[in-house]
Enzyme design. Structure first.
Site, PDB file in Angstrom:
ATOM      1  CD1 TRP A 101      -2.076  -2.195   1.834  1.00 19.24           C
ATOM      2  CD2 TRP A 101      -3.037  -1.261   0.066  1.00 19.24           C
ATOM      3  NE1 TRP A 101      -3.206  -3.126   1.156  1.00 19.24           N
ATOM      4  CE2 TRP A 101      -3.636  -2.534   0.067  1.00 19.24           C
ATOM      5  CE3 TRP A 101      -3.418  -0.211  -1.167  1.00 19.24           C
ATOM      6  CZ2 TRP A 101      -4.822  -2.886  -0.718  1.00 19.24           C
ATOM      7  CZ3 TRP A 101      -4.392  -0.466  -1.748  1.00 19.24           C
ATOM      8  CH2 TRP A 101      -5.229  -1.874  -1.624  1.00 19.24           C
ATOM      9  CG  ASP A 171      -3.152   4.065   4.322  1.00 18.38           C
ATOM     10  OD1 ASP A 171      -4.001   3.796   5.223  1.00 18.38           O
ATOM     11  OD2 ASP A 171      -2.780   3.468   3.357  1.00 18.38           O
ATOM     12  CE  LYS A 195      -7.797  -2.660   5.149  1.00 18.75           C
ATOM     13  NZ  LYS A 195      -7.761  -3.952   4.568  1.00 18.75           N
TER      14      LYS A 195
END
Length: 360
Positions: A101, A171, A195
């Site tokens: 990511w 992030d 999540k």
């Protein structure tokens, strides 16, 4: 009602309490005789939910008054280009690479600037988080970008109290609100909700207001953080049901001890699985280095790919969902976000021990 042992990496498990509340209110939200999905986002009934969700986030994360809380769309992936579009000054941001990511964030930044990599463990298959002593960062960086938890590789920054020399951006899609951390150390935090915070559809952004001064005038209206800050995240129609579910999940978190309660809960769950791996005599091997292990995503392999596949097939038959490792690395992965109960991890431990006894 029997619930699956859900280890999906995202969208992920939600608290039973939040789902039950949504079920009770689905067709008649607070005596409106409508679902929250049917309410106008300009109505008082919806705005109460909208503001309550933001207020709970501020309380649970201890967000300082210097920072705005924005409820956006487009997932964390839209943040990859939005960040350089809004915050470049010299055109040289710094990206610390710890997994796929962070690589994707860097890829988008390269379309808009000349970023550099101030630290990376890619040559070690992302088995660990780099030590701060290994990082190359400077007060001349436009900003420094990290990914706090790496779902694919099962690694996590253990210390988020980073003293960065330039604006720090994180992030936190896969571990936000899983533990306390100093929000004030960050100029921008972003996280997809699917999540730890709710269903997919809403993205949380926590932005220090002083950063808006950097945004160029030519930045498109919808891609400006100050647009959403000025309009209280109501510039256009927000994902109202996702925000409603965000509020329900945050209410559950508060009732269960807040960030400190989640940290204790997640430490216990992670210990159950890592102890099983460590005491298996090498039958199970973790991907992540011990000092970088994630308390959100436990990644591991068995002695052969054939055994990996047998394990995954038998686990699925036994009611364990989502244990496949990411397609890019294979193996096995148990995602144990906030809402995954301890009992589910204990059930997996028993299955892992039984499987080893059978196949070891």
């Amino acid at each position: 009602m029997v619930r699956a042992h859900n280890f999906n990496a995202g969208p992920a498990a939600l608290p039973d309490q939040a789902l039950a509340q949504a079920k009770d209110e689905l067709m008649n939200f607070r005596h409106t005789e409508m679902s929250v999905m049917e309410l106008s986002h300009r109505s008082q009934d919806y705005e109460q939910v909208h503001h309550a969700a933001k207020d709970l986030l501020r309380e649970l994360l201890n967000v300082p008054d210097t920072h705005d809380i924005l409820l956006l769309q487009g997932g964390a992936s839209l943040q990859f280009p939005m960040i350089p579009m809004n915050f470049l000054t010299k055109g040289q941001p710094n990206y610390i690479l710890t997994g796929s990511w962070s690589e994707k964030a860097l890829k988008e930044a390269k379309l808009l600037a000349h970023p550099y990599t101030g630290g990376s463990t890619k040559d070690e298959q992302y088995r660990r988080i780099p030590h701060t002593s290994e990082l190359n960062w400077s007060n001349t960086d436009d900003y420094i970008h990290i990914t706090s938890n790496n779902t694919i590789y099962g690694t996590q920054w253990q210390d988020l109290a980073l003293d960065a020399p330039a604006p720090l951006i994180a992030d936190m899609s896969s571990d936000i609100l899983s533990r306390p951390f100093p929000v004030e150390n960050y100029q921008l935090i972003y996280a997809g909700a699917q999540k730890n915070l709710g269903p997919s559809g809403v993205t949380i952004v926590i932005a220090e207001r002083s950063m808006y001064e950097r945004t160029p005038e030519h930045t498109p209206t919808l891609l400006r953080y100050d647009t959403h800050a000025d309009k209280d995240s109501l510039y256009h129609t927000p994902p109202t049901f996702a925000i409603y579910m965000l509020y329900q999940v945050l209410s559950w978190v508060k009732e269960n001890g807040g960030a400190e309660g989640m940290a204790k809960r997640n430490d216990e769950k992670a210990a159950v699985l890592y102890d099983t791996i460590d005491n298996s005599g090498g039958f199970y091997t973790g991907h992540a280095a011990a000092d970088s292990r994630s308390h959100m995503n436990v990644t591991f392999n068995l002695p052969s790919e054939e055994l990996n596949q047998t394990f995954l097939a038998e686990a699925k038959d036994a009611g364990f969902i989502g244990l496949n490792g990411h397609r890019s690395v294979g193996g096995c992965r148990a995602s144990i976000y906030n809402a995954v109960p301890l009992e589910t991890c204990e059930a997996l431990r028993s299955f892992m021990k039984d499987f080893q006894a059978k196949h070891g």
